[in-house]
Scaffold this motif. Structure first.
Motif, short mmCIF file in Angstrom:
data_model
loop_
_atom_site.label_atom_id
_atom_site.label_comp_id
_atom_site.label_asym_id
_atom_site.label_seq_id
_atom_site.Cartn_x
_atom_site.Cartn_y
_atom_site.Cartn_z
N GLN A 1 38.42 41.76 33.49
CA GLN A 1 36.93 42.78 33.14
C GLN A 1 37.64 43.89 33.44
O GLN A 1 37.18 45.30 32.65
N GLY A 2 39.17 43.85 33.98
CA GLY A 2 39.02 45.48 34.22
C GLY A 2 38.26 46.18 35.43
O GLY A 2 38.59 47.18 35.39
N PHE A 3 37.76 45.78 36.15
CA PHE A 3 37.49 45.87 38.11
C PHE A 3 36.90 45.35 37.89
O PHE A 3 36.36 43.43 38.10
N ALA A 4 37.00 45.12 40.12
CA ALA A 4 36.63 43.99 40.70
C ALA A 4 35.33 45.13 41.43
O ALA A 4 35.41 45.95 41.69
N ASP A 5 34.06 43.95 41.06
CA ASP A 5 32.53 44.74 41.83
C ASP A 5 32.20 44.11 43.19
O ASP A 5 31.69 43.17 42.81
N ILE A 6 30.71 44.99 43.86
CA ILE A 6 30.38 44.29 45.03
C ILE A 6 29.53 43.60 44.45
O ILE A 6 29.08 41.80 45.34
N ASN A 7 28.67 43.77 43.45
CA ASN A 7 28.30 42.90 42.62
C ASN A 7 28.20 41.17 41.76
O ASN A 7 28.25 40.91 40.88
N MET A 8 29.68 41.23 41.77
CA MET A 8 30.76 40.25 40.24
C MET A 8 29.85 38.92 40.37
O MET A 8 30.22 38.39 39.24
N GLY A 9 29.73 38.65 41.88
CA GLY A 9 29.28 37.18 41.86
C GLY A 9 27.86 36.95 42.07
O GLY A 9 27.07 35.94 42.49
N ARG A 10 27.28 37.99 41.94
CA ARG A 10 25.52 37.60 41.89
C ARG A 10 25.32 36.85 40.99
O ARG A 10 25.28 36.38 40.09
N GLY A 11 24.79 35.39 41.34
CA GLY A 11 24.56 34.24 40.65
C GLY A 11 25.32 33.05 40.00
O GLY A 11 25.47 32.50 39.21
N ALA A 12 26.43 33.66 41.21
CA ALA A 12 27.73 33.01 40.70
C ALA A 12 28.00 31.21 39.95
O ALA A 12 27.69 30.56 39.37
N ILE A 13 26.39 31.04 41.85
CA ILE A 13 26.40 29.98 41.64
C ILE A 13 25.55 28.53 40.46
O ILE A 13 26.05 27.68 40.29
N VAL A 14 24.74 29.72 39.84
CA VAL A 14 23.85 29.12 38.93
C VAL A 14 25.22 28.91 37.93
O VAL A 14 24.71 28.25 36.91
N ILE A 15 25.89 30.27 36.76
CA ILE A 15 26.72 30.26 36.76
C ILE A 15 27.38 28.29 36.59
O ILE A 15 27.85 28.23 35.31
N GLY A 16 28.14 28.39 37.85
CA GLY A 16 29.12 27.17 38.19
C GLY A 16 28.09 26.23 37.99
O GLY A 16 28.60 25.29 37.06
N LEU A 17 26.72 25.39 38.22
CA LEU A 17 26.27 24.53 37.79
C LEU A 17 25.43 24.82 36.76
O LEU A 17 25.94 23.01 36.03
N ALA A 18 25.31 25.67 36.21
CA ALA A 18 25.21 25.13 35.24
C ALA A 18 26.71 24.81 34.04
O ALA A 18 26.42 23.84 32.84
N ALA A 19 28.37 25.19 34.29
CA ALA A 19 28.95 24.77 33.47
C ALA A 19 29.41 23.19 34.21
O ALA A 19 29.48 22.37 33.30
N VAL A 20 28.69 22.52 34.80
CA VAL A 20 29.41 21.29 35.51
C VAL A 20 28.64 20.56 34.69
O VAL A 20 28.70 19.58 34.60
#
Lengths: 302, 264
Positions: free
Chosen positions: A203-222
């Protein structure tokens, strides 16, 4: 309109694969160890932050990604120690680490956002180089799946699976379950942070918010991945590939609803609702559709 | 072999639920002893086995196996001395793993687990042969998930796992209690065979007095955290259930009470 949608699919595949790798980390804790680990919301950002800081200060991108992976291992170690040594329930342990990581990530980056443009730095992947990104990601997926397939066939890997299955049995068979749980959390967050390093480049940047809700996307993918491949094969490598596929499908759907004109602000809510429903399905099945169980006995069932 | 000295354990001390489960208990087992354990509700039978297995630390006293004091050794470390079968058939095996994987886990009990392959081809042949001795048709289902097996089959597999690598002590915690009578008899028969073949020193809790008399060379009865009856050899062989109940009421001054006890 349709062509626009079609044109967005390669990008969605790349993004889906990055989140698929992240979801493999979630799979390790959620499915194999049977622990819901919320550290990942923080550790994915740690991975991105470490990678971005190192690359922008002139370090080679491979070294930066290795460092991101190592930083992720440490994140998992914190949660593991909180859970085993300090006796904190895993969900709470993950939340505590996640909060710590918010501060740590800000300290790593020194600010809330670091730009990582590919025209300035030598990166492995980037949004504007979709084909290259997809090829690089396919290679990483192959390596991650191969290593994990090998690892979970070893004595150590088997003891991790046993721990997730039955802790009292594991201890009775001489497995130090505290150690295996820490090892699983460490490994999982290493992979998640590594995917964060990939995401920051893409995405061309790192951001303090980039992980918000990651667990939900991860679970969805699983969950999506399992729904797709569980009927094809129970082979472990196939399951892991299913998780990657789950990430890709998630982003295909994501792109589609955006093209259909859905307000992007609502997407996180939608993801959470979808995951909630999918998590409820096995419970509902048991509760409302279970056939009455008859205990069997006799010669064939000694 | 096994030496238990002055073992004491109180649960929930200082609360209304305070319960003294073991009171200054002493027990010595010789090599090859097959001891059956009976007792009423809350007599401390399972507590005794859990103390040996290291599920928690006793308040005082010591547990010594073959001269090694294991009183403060963590559960997973002392596992190398022990084979365990639990009352709940679900507890002894990993349901989502294959039969051969479960056996391979048990085979590595007490050994360092490294990055070697979790199960070798030669082992599979050994497991197939072992499973065939159970006579349950499991030798053709090596790669089936254990979760697909019946309770009795799972207990039989757990017994095999517990007896791998010749443990110094086999702990059976009412391992037939959750099975129907016919299956229970079959699992007991397998137990007898495995214990005799490998000459395993064994502690077996049972709620069936007849079984307690019929199996093993020694019988102990527990009451309120103590051993109140300890008979062996010829004396034990000649025991009847009536005599046992009589011994109990004389030793304890009470009637025998166990919700699940089978007296006949």
């Amino acid at each position: 309109m349709f062509l626009d949608w079609l044109g967005a699919l390669p990008g969605a595949s790349a993004q889906g694969m990055i989140w698929g790798i992240m979801a493999i980390g979630v799979y390790l804790t959620y499915r194999i160890l049977d622990l819901a680990d919320l550290t990942v919301d923080g550790s994915i950002c740690t991975g991105g932050a470490v990678c971005a800081v190192l690359v922008t200060s002139g370090v080679d991108v491979w070294v930066a990604m290795l460092a991101a992976f190592a930083a992720g291992l440490l994140c998992g170690l914190i949660t593991g120690v909180l859970h085993t040594f300090m006796g904190i329930p895993p969900i709470l342990a993950g939340i505590l680490t996640q909060l710590m990581l918010w501060s740590i990530n800000l300290k790593i980056m020194g600010k809330a956002n670091i730009a990582l443009p590919i025209r300035k730095y030598e990166l492995l992947l980037a949004q504007i180089k979709t084909l290259q990104s997809i090829l690089v990601l396919l290679a990483f997926v192959a390596v991650v799946v191969a290593i994990l397939y090998w690892f979970f066939g070893t004595e150590l890997g088997t003891s991790l699976r046993a721990t997730g299955n039955n802790q009292s049995m594991s201890r009775a068979q001489g497995i130090n379950t505290d150690f295996t749980k820490i090892l699983g959390l460490v490994l999982s967050n290493g992979i998640v942070a590594f995917s964060g390093a990939l995401l920051a480049q893409y995405q061309g940047f790192a951001d303090i918010n980039m992980g918000r809700g990651a667990i939900v996307i991860g679970l969805a993918a699983v969950i999506i991945g399992e729904a797709v491949v569980s009927r094809i094969s129970s082979n472990f490598a196939v399951r892991l590939c299913g998780v990657i596929l789950g990430g890709v499908i998630y982003y295909f759907v994501y792109q589609t609803v955006i093209f259909l004109g859905l307000d992007a602000d609502l997407l996180k809510m939608l993801s959470a609702i979808v995951v909630a429903v999918f998590l409820a399905v096995p419970y509902w099945k048991k509760r409302f559709f279970a056939k009455p169980h008859r205990t069997k006995g006799g010669e064939n069932h000694a | 072999m096994l030496e238990i000295k002055n073992l004491t354990k109180t649960f929930n001390p200082g609360t209304v639920n305070e319960k003294v489960a073991l009171r200054d208990l002493n027990l010595t087992l010789r090599d090859g002893d097959f001891v059956t354990v009976i007792g009423g509700n809350g007599a401390g039978k399972s507590t005794l086995l859990n103390a040996i297995a290291g599920v928690w630390k006793p308040d005082c006293g010591s547990v010594i196996i073959d001269g090694v004091d294991i009183t403060s050794m963590p559960e997973y470390k002392r596992a190398k001395f022990l084979g365990r079968v639990f009352q709940d058939p679900m507890l002894g095996t990993a349901a989502d793993m294959q039969i051969d994987e479960n056996l391979a886990l048990a085979k590595r009990r007490g050994k360092r687990r490294g990055l070697a392959w979790g199960i070798r081809a030669a082992e599979r042949a050994e497991y197939r042969q072992l499973l065939s001795t159970l006579d349950l048709g499991l030798e053709t289902r090596l790669t089936s998930k254990v979760g697909l097996l019946s309770g009795g089959q799972r207990q039989a597999v757990t017994l095999l796992m517990a007896s791998l690598n010749q443990p110094k002590l086999l702990l059976l915690d009412e391992h037939t209690a959750a099975l129907d009578p016919k299956t229970a008899a079959k699992v007991l028969e397998i137990t007898d065979r495995i214990v005799n073949e490998s000459q395993l020193t064994t502690l077996m809790i049972t709620h069936n007095m007849k079984d307690a008399i019929a199996h093993g060379n020694r019988l102990i009865m527990m009451h309120e955290g103590r051993i109140i009856i300890d008979v062996e050899g010829e004396e034990k062989k000649k025991l009847t259930v009536e005599q046992l109940l009589d011994l109990f009421s004389r030793a304890s001054g009470k009637e025998f009470a166990n919700d699940r006890a089978m007296l006949s």
